[in-house]
Scaffold this motif. Structure first.
Motif, PDB file in Angstrom:
ATOM      1  N   MET A  58    -100.563  -7.063  22.346  1.00 15.12           N
ATOM      2  CA  MET A  58    -100.645  -7.702  23.652  1.00 15.12           C
ATOM      3  C   MET A  58    -101.740  -8.771  23.676  1.00 15.12           C
ATOM      4  SD  MET A  58     -98.223  -6.543  25.536  1.00 15.12           S
ATOM      5  CE  MET A  58     -97.308  -6.599  23.983  1.00 15.12           C
ATOM      6  N   VAL A  59    -102.877  -8.509  23.042  1.00 11.74           N
ATOM      7  CA  VAL A  59    -103.952  -9.500  22.991  1.00 11.74           C
ATOM      8  C   VAL A  59    -103.469 -10.751  22.290  1.00 11.74           C
ATOM      9  CG1 VAL A  59    -106.190 -10.035  21.949  1.00 11.74           C
ATOM     10  CG2 VAL A  59    -105.867  -7.860  23.159  1.00 11.74           C
ATOM     11  N   GLU A  60    -102.727 -10.566  21.193  1.00 14.25           N
ATOM     12  CA  GLU A  60    -102.212 -11.717  20.451  1.00 14.25           C
ATOM     13  C   GLU A  60    -101.221 -12.507  21.296  1.00 14.25           C
ATOM     14  OE1 GLU A  60     -99.808 -12.743  16.289  1.00 14.25           O
ATOM     15  OE2 GLU A  60    -100.274 -10.668  16.819  1.00 14.25           O
ATOM     16  N   ARG A  61    -100.313 -11.820  21.971  1.00 13.05           N
ATOM     17  CA  ARG A  61     -99.291 -12.519  22.753  1.00 13.05           C
ATOM     18  C   ARG A  61     -99.894 -13.206  23.978  1.00 13.05           C
ATOM     19  NH1 ARG A  61     -94.065  -8.649  23.366  1.00 13.05           N
ATOM     20  NH2 ARG A  61     -93.251 -10.565  24.317  1.00 13.05           N
ATOM     21  N   LEU A  62    -100.843 -12.570  24.619  1.00 11.60           N
ATOM     22  CA  LEU A  62    -101.455 -13.158  25.809  1.00 11.60           C
ATOM     23  C   LEU A  62    -102.396 -14.315  25.466  1.00 11.60           C
ATOM     24  CD1 LEU A  62    -102.284  -9.896  27.794  1.00 11.60           C
ATOM     25  CD2 LEU A  62    -100.616 -11.646  28.457  1.00 11.60           C
ATOM     26  N   SER A  63    -102.832 -14.405  24.217  1.00 17.21           N
ATOM     27  CA  SER A  63    -103.776 -15.455  23.814  1.00 17.21           C
ATOM     28  C   SER A  63    -103.103 -16.786  23.513  1.00 17.21           C
ATOM     29  CB  SER A  63    -104.567 -15.000  22.575  1.00 17.21           C
ATOM     30  OG  SER A  63    -105.336 -13.845  22.859  1.00 17.21           O
ATOM     31  N   ASP A  64    -101.806 -16.846  23.640  1.00 15.58           N
ATOM     32  CA  ASP A  64    -101.067 -18.085  23.395  1.00 15.58           C
ATOM     33  C   ASP A  64    -101.399 -19.095  24.504  1.00 15.58           C
ATOM     34  OD1 ASP A  64     -99.254 -20.114  23.021  1.00 15.58           O
ATOM     35  OD2 ASP A  64     -97.502 -18.811  22.874  1.00 15.58           O
ATOM     36  N   PRO A  65    -101.991 -20.262  24.163  1.00 16.53           N
ATOM     37  CA  PRO A  65    -102.377 -21.237  25.199  1.00 16.53           C
ATOM     38  C   PRO A  65    -101.202 -21.778  26.003  1.00 16.53           C
ATOM     39  CG  PRO A  65    -102.582 -22.183  22.991  1.00 16.53           C
ATOM     40  CD  PRO A  65    -102.368 -20.716  22.813  1.00 16.53           C
ATOM     41  N   SER A  66     -99.980 -21.697  25.461  1.00 15.59           N
ATOM     42  CA  SER A  66     -98.818 -22.197  26.201  1.00 15.59           C
ATOM     43  C   SER A  66     -98.501 -21.318  27.413  1.00 15.59           C
ATOM     44  CB  SER A  66     -97.588 -22.267  25.283  1.00 15.59           C
ATOM     45  OG  SER A  66     -97.162 -20.979  24.893  1.00 15.59           O
ATOM     46  N   ARG A  67     -99.125 -20.166  27.503  1.00 14.59           N
ATOM     47  CA  ARG A  67     -98.903 -19.273  28.643  1.00 14.59           C
ATOM     48  C   ARG A  67     -99.726 -19.671  29.873  1.00 14.59           C
ATOM     49  NH1 ARG A  67     -96.043 -14.845  27.702  1.00 14.59           N
ATOM     50  NH2 ARG A  67     -95.633 -14.259  25.531  1.00 14.59           N
ATOM     51  N   MET A  68    -100.708 -20.536  29.689  1.00 19.57           N
ATOM     52  CA  MET A  68    -101.565 -20.897  30.806  1.00 19.57           C
ATOM     53  C   MET A  68    -100.829 -21.811  31.780  1.00 19.57           C
ATOM     54  SD  MET A  68    -104.202 -19.183  30.166  1.00 19.57           S
ATOM     55  CE  MET A  68    -103.070 -18.022  29.376  1.00 19.57           C
ATOM     56  N   LEU A  69    -100.855 -21.437  33.048  1.00 13.24           N
ATOM     57  CA  LEU A  69    -100.182 -22.192  34.097  1.00 13.24           C
ATOM     58  C   LEU A  69    -101.203 -22.782  35.062  1.00 13.24           C
ATOM     59  CD1 LEU A  69     -97.393 -19.570  34.907  1.00 13.24           C
ATOM     60  CD2 LEU A  69     -97.220 -21.518  33.337  1.00 13.24           C
ATOM     61  N   ALA A  70    -100.784 -23.771  35.816  1.00  7.42           N
ATOM     62  CA  ALA A  70    -101.675 -24.389  36.805  1.00  7.42           C
ATOM     63  C   ALA A  70    -102.104 -23.350  37.833  1.00  7.42           C
ATOM     64  CB  ALA A  70    -100.956 -25.543  37.501  1.00  7.42           C
ATOM     65  N   GLY A  71    -103.349 -23.483  38.279  1.00  5.45           N
ATOM     66  CA  GLY A  71    -103.873 -22.567  39.285  1.00  5.45           C
ATOM     67  C   GLY A  71    -104.499 -21.317  38.721  1.00  5.45           C
ATOM     68  N   GLY A  72    -104.652 -21.244  37.383  1.00  3.88           N
ATOM     69  CA  GLY A  72    -105.291 -20.076  36.788  1.00  3.88           C
ATOM     70  C   GLY A  72    -104.386 -18.876  36.661  1.00  3.88           C
ATOM     71  N   PHE A  73    -103.096 -19.117  36.423  1.00  4.90           N
ATOM     72  CA  PHE A  73    -102.148 -18.024  36.260  1.00  4.90           C
ATOM     73  C   PHE A  73    -101.662 -17.973  34.810  1.00  4.90           C
ATOM     74  CE2 PHE A  73    -101.984 -18.903  40.790  1.00  4.90           C
ATOM     75  CZ  PHE A  73    -102.029 -17.619  41.328  1.00  4.90           C
ATOM     76  N   VAL A  74    -101.104 -16.836  34.440  1.00  6.74           N
ATOM     77  CA  VAL A  74    -100.623 -16.621  33.080  1.00  6.74           C
ATOM     78  C   VAL A  74     -99.135 -16.289  33.125  1.00  6.74           C
ATOM     79  CG1 VAL A  74    -100.927 -15.312  30.945  1.00  6.74           C
ATOM     80  CG2 VAL A  74    -102.883 -15.688  32.461  1.00  6.74           C
ATOM     81  N   TYR A  75     -98.347 -16.946  32.287  1.00  3.59           N
ATOM     82  CA  TYR A  75     -96.919 -16.626  32.204  1.00  3.59           C
ATOM     83  C   TYR A  75     -96.761 -15.326  31.427  1.00  3.59           C
ATOM     84  CZ  TYR A  75     -91.984 -16.801  31.067  1.00  3.59           C
ATOM     85  OH  TYR A  75     -90.656 -16.489  30.938  1.00  3.59           O
ATOM     86  N   MET A  76     -96.207 -14.298  32.079  1.00  7.80           N
ATOM     87  CA  MET A  76     -96.052 -12.996  31.435  1.00  7.80           C
ATOM     88  C   MET A  76     -94.650 -12.419  31.630  1.00  7.80           C
ATOM     89  SD  MET A  76     -99.673 -11.047  32.189  1.00  7.80           S
ATOM     90  CE  MET A  76     -99.257 -10.773  33.935  1.00  7.80           C
ATOM     91  N   SER A  77     -93.732 -13.190  32.177  1.00  5.58           N
ATOM     92  CA  SER A  77     -92.406 -12.652  32.496  1.00  5.58           C
ATOM     93  C   SER A  77     -91.686 -12.112  31.272  1.00  5.58           C
ATOM     94  CB  SER A  77     -91.546 -13.726  33.166  1.00  5.58           C
ATOM     95  OG  SER A  77     -92.088 -14.095  34.420  1.00  5.58           O
ATOM     96  N   ASP A  78     -91.840 -12.789  30.113  1.00  3.03           N
ATOM     97  CA  ASP A  78     -91.166 -12.294  28.912  1.00  3.03           C
ATOM     98  C   ASP A  78     -91.784 -10.985  28.429  1.00  3.03           C
ATOM     99  OD1 ASP A  78     -93.545 -13.670  28.309  1.00  3.03           O
ATOM    100  OD2 ASP A  78     -92.883 -14.126  26.268  1.00  3.03           O
ATOM    101  N   ILE A  79     -93.114 -10.884  28.523  1.00  5.34           N
ATOM    102  CA  ILE A  79     -93.795  -9.660  28.108  1.00  5.34           C
ATOM    103  C   ILE A  79     -93.404  -8.496  29.015  1.00  5.34           C
ATOM    104  CG2 ILE A  79     -96.042  -8.525  27.889  1.00  5.34           C
ATOM    105  CD1 ILE A  79     -97.205 -11.184  27.030  1.00  5.34           C
ATOM    106  N   LEU A  80     -93.429  -8.748  30.315  1.00  8.66           N
ATOM    107  CA  LEU A  80     -93.127  -7.688  31.266  1.00  8.66           C
ATOM    108  C   LEU A  80     -91.630  -7.469  31.432  1.00  8.66           C
ATOM    109  CD1 LEU A  80     -95.867  -8.344  33.964  1.00  8.66           C
ATOM    110  CD2 LEU A  80     -95.913  -6.840  31.967  1.00  8.66           C
ATOM    111  N   GLY A  81     -90.835  -8.192  30.651  1.00  8.06           N
ATOM    112  CA  GLY A  81     -89.406  -7.935  30.591  1.00  8.06           C
ATOM    113  C   GLY A  81     -89.016  -7.192  29.327  1.00  8.06           C
ATOM    114  N   ASP A  82     -90.008  -6.867  28.514  1.00 10.68           N
ATOM    115  CA  ASP A  82     -89.775  -6.133  27.269  1.00 10.68           C
ATOM    116  C   ASP A  82     -89.736  -4.636  27.587  1.00 10.68           C
ATOM    117  OD1 ASP A  82     -90.087  -4.727  24.849  1.00 10.68           O
ATOM    118  OD2 ASP A  82     -91.177  -6.384  23.923  1.00 10.68           O
TER     119      ASP A  82
END
Length: 270
Positions: A85-109
């Motif tokens: 999870m640390v590795e997957r969440l550390s992907d800079p492409s997950r960073m969204l405007a407003g200080g949010f993190v894209y996690m839909s794919d992770i939380l869909g696993d």
């Protein structure tokens, strides 16, 4: 039925019903075995599960008698899950405007959802939880898994009242992200009497949403035993809810930057 077949059947029956009391009479009728034989089987299964760090089987005393499977993740599973999870969440492409993190794919696993549900349940299994509460929509899969492993119902907080919810209780709150006044509601029928609620969510920044849920549950005189979130931001350090547990902490949330992700997984059960 041979003992090997009986052991497999009994193990599956218990694992399918985590934290649920199962009477020996029920198992006896299912597997067509004497209670004395089943008691020996339960002891064998308990020892195997404990050796594998997959939980234990508790004996329930009383006239009827019974057993309960209490699950857990092994230390190896925890470490591997945390590192992935640390590795997957550390992907800079997950960073969204407003200080949010894209996690839909992770939380869909499905496997991630299952692991998170087991970890949350393990952390609060001794808290007497009799309802898991979440806000639609991203927290629902995590809450479903948690409710399954705690063997209790799920209540969903809606941002918009639906006629199918029947009578509801609503509150207004100030959103932590856009500072707008919003509303949320929950069906009266969804909440049990003398509720001991665990609030589950996917992501927490300041904690405004979770605090609003706590205020909403107060309308039912419910006791909130805690809040469990998949990930929380490092800032602000002081959240609006005091008693919360997060599996991961994320900081440096800016588009294009590599986020700093730290596992804050609670390794000790309550």
């Amino acid at each position: 039925m041979r003992r090997s077949e009986r052991l497999i059947g009994l193990t599956k029956h218990l694992l399918d019903r985590p934290n649920q009391a199962v009477s020996l009479s029920e198992i006896q009728g299912l597997l067509e075995a004497a209670k004395s034989s089943l008691s020996e089987d339960v002891g064998f299964i308990r020892q195997a599960l404990e050796n594998l760090q997959q939980g234990t089987v508790q004996t329930i005393s009383g006239a009827a008698g019974g057993v309960r499977y209490v699950p857990r993740l092994s230390d190896t599973e925890r470490a591997l899950f945390s590192a992935e999870m640390v590795e997957r969440l550390s992907d800079p492409s997950r960073m969204l405007a407003g200080g949010f993190v894209y996690m839909s794919d992770i939380l869909g696993d499905p496997l991630v959802i299952d692991y998170v549900g087991r970890l949350f349940a393990e952390a609060f299994v001794t808290s007497g939880v009799n309802v898991v509460v979440t806000v639609e929509t991203k927290g629902i899969p995590l809450a479903v898994a948690t409710a399954h492993y705690l063997h209790c119902p799920l209540a969903i907080v809606r941002r918009e009242h639906r006629v199918t919810d029947g009578a509801v209780v609503s509150v207004h709150y100030v959103s932590g992200s856009n500072r707008r006044i919003q509303s949320m509601s929950i069906s009266k029928r969804a909440m049990p009497d003398f509720a001991r609620a665990l609030v589950v969510d996917d992501f927490m920044k300041a904690g405004a949403t979770c605090k609003a849920v706590v205020h909403l549950l107060a309308e039912f005189q419910a006791t909130v035993v805690g809040t469990a979130v998949f990930a929380a931001t490092a800032e602000p350090l002081q959240k609006l809810v005091d008693d919360y547990k997060a599996l991961f902490e994320v900081s440096d949330l800016e588009e294009g930057r590599v986020p700093v992700v730290r596992s804050t997984m609670f390794w000790e059960t309550q």
